[in-house]
Design an enzyme around this catalytic site. Structure first.
Site, short mmCIF file in Angstrom:
data_model
loop_
_atom_site.label_atom_id
_atom_site.label_comp_id
_atom_site.label_asym_id
_atom_site.label_seq_id
_atom_site.Cartn_x
_atom_site.Cartn_y
_atom_site.Cartn_z
N ILE A 34 0.83 -1.21 0.00
CA ILE A 34 0.00 0.00 0.00
C ILE A 34 0.86 1.27 0.00
CG2 ILE A 34 -0.27 0.35 2.51
CD1 ILE A 34 -3.33 0.60 1.92
N ASN A 91 11.28 -9.01 6.99
CA ASN A 91 11.61 -8.53 8.33
C ASN A 91 10.99 -9.46 9.36
OD1 ASN A 91 13.02 -6.16 7.47
ND2 ASN A 91 11.03 -5.26 6.95
N HIS A 104 5.56 -12.06 5.70
CA HIS A 104 5.47 -11.49 4.36
C HIS A 104 6.87 -11.32 3.81
CE1 HIS A 104 5.33 -8.30 7.40
NE2 HIS A 104 6.01 -7.52 6.58
N HIS A 106 8.80 -9.15 0.99
CA HIS A 106 8.72 -8.03 0.06
C HIS A 106 9.47 -8.40 -1.22
CE1 HIS A 106 7.75 -4.86 3.23
NE2 HIS A 106 8.26 -5.81 3.99
P1 AMP Z 1 7.17 -4.77 7.42
O1 AMP Z 1 7.66 -3.45 7.93
O2 AMP Z 1 8.26 -5.61 6.84
O3 AMP Z 1 6.36 -5.50 8.48
O4 AMP Z 1 6.22 -4.45 6.20
C1 AMP Z 1 4.84 -4.29 6.28
C2 AMP Z 1 4.39 -3.73 4.95
O5 AMP Z 1 2.98 -3.86 4.85
C3 AMP Z 1 4.71 -2.24 4.74
O6 AMP Z 1 5.54 -2.10 3.59
C4 AMP Z 1 3.32 -1.60 4.56
O7 AMP Z 1 3.33 -0.55 3.62
C5 AMP Z 1 2.49 -2.80 4.10
N1 AMP Z 1 1.07 -2.70 4.35
C6 AMP Z 1 0.45 -2.36 5.50
N2 AMP Z 1 -0.89 -2.41 5.36
C7 AMP Z 1 -1.12 -2.81 4.09
C8 AMP Z 1 -2.29 -3.07 3.32
N3 AMP Z 1 -3.52 -2.91 3.85
N4 AMP Z 1 -2.15 -3.47 2.04
C9 AMP Z 1 -0.93 -3.61 1.49
N5 AMP Z 1 0.22 -3.39 2.16
C10 AMP Z 1 0.12 -2.99 3.44
#
Ligand code: AMP
Length: 124
Positions: A34, A91, A104, A106
């Site tokens: 997002i 992470n 997740h 990336h």
């Molecule tokens: P992390 O910091 O590795 O936990 O990454 C979490 C990621 O989730 C971040 O890059 C956010 O921008 C992404 N994120 C959070 N909420 C959403 C959402 N609703 N849809 C898509 N990505 C999201």
């Protein structure tokens, strides 16, 4: 760390909030981040309830691990990234600044991404 089923990715998996889906398999889902940090920034998540890589690697059945690893590669190919290159990153935990407690990976691409971490040499 116990899995918290109220996290945002669990809500996406349950269909409670939307995502921009790019790929889905039996055990994995991929969607656009997002807040993209690169021209291509996609997240790949397992459909199972795993907090992070540590939890998944220790506790997931082999079929889910195979599906997840293959899905990450399939997403990169679907997005046309292998020719120019891309980065995968996951992470896990507070030192890594994990903000969503559902595993997740990336996928970043679409430009020269530079050194892996702030301060790391570009030539290494
Ligand atoms: P992390 O910091 O590795 O936990 O990454 C979490 C990621 O989730 C971040 O890059 C956010 O921008 C992404 N994120 C959070 N909420 C959403 C959402 N609703 N849809 C898509 N990505 C999201």
């Amino acid at each position: 760390m116990a899995y918290d089923s109220s996290n945002i990715f669990a809500r996406i998996l349950r269909g409670e909030i939307p995502c921009k889906k790019v790929f889905e398999s039996a055990h994995s889902l991929a969607f656009h981040d997002i807040t993209p940090a690169a021209p291509v920034h996609v997240l790949v998540i397992p459909k199972g309830a795993y907090v992070n890589w540590n939890d998944f690697s220790a506790n997931a059945p082999e079929a889910e691990i195979v599906d997840f690893v293959r899905s990450i590669g399939a997403v990169a190919r679907q997005l046309g990234l292998p020719a120019s290159g891309y980065r995968t990153l996951s992470n896990a935990g507070s030192d890594a600044h994990q903000t969503v407690p559902h595993l997740h990976v990336h996928i970043f691409g679409g430009k020269k991404l530079g050194a892996m971490l702030p301060g790391a040499s570009e030539t290494q």
